[in-house]
Design an enzyme around this catalytic site. Structure first.
Site: not given
Length: 367
Positions: A184, A219-220, A242, A313
């Site tokens: 999402c 890059r999670s 990252d 974030a």
């Protein structure tokens, strides 16, 4: 979006974007169908998770979605004489219970709990039939392989598919198929970029970000990597940055042989890139940052003049003068993210109710 009289870029709140999808969810709820139930599982006493749980409740109540918050672990308020519970106590059992409850249509878990691989394990416990967040590996596989449409029966299958059929020319599922669930938050970011015109509607569906260069910082597997893959599968050239490396994602990889024809692939490929963050930002039309740190800031001086900046974030990742360079700055996407989650809830509820056609093969576009 009127221009700023000071000459700065536009500060764009996402309310008008969220309103359009709120109307879509309301229309879906108004259809002759039972009211869906969403279970939220809160397993820590972390303030951001508690805030998000309360925000989810308010959004659900405002739209008429039944929301149940299940508190476990350190989220449970204890009496002074009771022994304190640790983060995550009982979370796995709560997920399994919700999986097995036929009255539950969707499950969301408020991460982080343990962090790293242990949270990833929990994401795989949530049934893909109820995973409104789109974090199950089934949905990540579909996303990374540009599988846009699936049969409902495939959600119960553990076998990935590589079947290729006719080219997909629009976003209407072929007969017997439905749309795959997309994480999402990445989807919410894409909807914001569509709204401001980063996506070119004149171009072919599935390639409307072609010509755009994008940098995604972080890059999670929850936000950064799936977002980079989404954008690359839509035609963009994406730099995934990252802490220890930079990767380039593209459907149009450059050949080492200058005389060879340029490839166009069904889904993005990734490879290591030698560009620094500063070099990536200097050529990026869009910059998206999702670093979970209050101290991290993208340097305004590194940005390309006229770029679009999106903060994903919880803390602001851009400097206060970001609009001196950016033409549009979106400081938060949470209001759109929650509506993507509720849209996923409606879709999964429908997918579980429809009669699945024979076979469970996924469908990816042939190029």
């Amino acid at each position: 979006m009127a221009p700023d009289v000071s000459g700065k870029g536009i500060l764009l709140k996402v309310d008008p974007i969220a309103d359009a999808f709120r109307a879509e969810v309301k229309d879906g709820l108004a259809a002759p169908h039972r009211t869906p139930t969403l279970v939220g599982i809160l397993a820590t006493n972390a303030s951001p998770s508690r805030f998000y749980a309360d925000f989810t409740r308010k959004q659900c109540e405002g739209l008429g979605v039944r929301f149940i918050l299940k508190e476990v672990g350190s989220a449970v308020k204890q009496n002074e004489e009771e022994e304190a519970r640790s983060d995550g106590d009982g979370v796995e059992e709560a997920i399994i219970e919700a999986n097995e409850d036929d009255n539950v249509d969707g499950i969301m878990v408020y991460y982080p709990i343990f962090g790293g691989q242990q949270d990833h394990y929990l994401q795989q416990i949530v049934s893909p039939l109820k995973d409104v967040e789109g974090l199950h590996s089934k949905f990540h596989y579909n996303l990374y392989h540009n599988i846009r449409f699936i049969t409902p029966a495939s959600l119960a299958s553990t076998i990935p598919s590589s079947k290729v059929i006719q080219p997909i020319i629009d976003d209407i599922p072929p007969p017997g198929t439905v749309k795959s669930i997309i994480p999402c938050t990445p989807l919410g970011v894409v909807k914001c970029l569509e709204y401001i015109g980063v996506y070119n509607k004149i171009l072919t569906y599935g390639d409307r970000a072609y010509g755009k260069t994008v940098t995604v910082i972080n890059r999670s597997e929850v936000v950064g990597r799936p977002l980079a893959a989404l954008l690359a599968n839509d035609g963009a050239r994406v730099f995934s940055v990252d802490i220890d490396s930079t990767q380039e994602y593209t459907k149009r990889p450059r050949s080492s042989n200058p005389t060879s024809a340029r490839q166009y692939l069904p889904h993005h490929t990734s490879h290591l890139c030698t560009l620094s963050l500063e070099e990536c930002l200097a050529i990026s039309d869009v910059v998206i940052s999702a670093v979970p740190s209050a101290s991290y800031k993208v340097k305004t001086e590194w940005l390309k003049e006229g770029c679009v900046c999106v903060n994903v974030a919880a803390d602001k990742n851009f400097e206060k003068d970001v609009r001196d360079k950016a033409s549009i700055y979106i400081p938060a996407v949470g209001k759109v993210t929650i509506l993507m989650l509720l849209r996923n809830l409606l879709r999964l509820s429908h997918y579980n109710d429809v009669s699945a056609p024979s076979g469970s093969e996924d469908i990816i576009p042939a190029q």
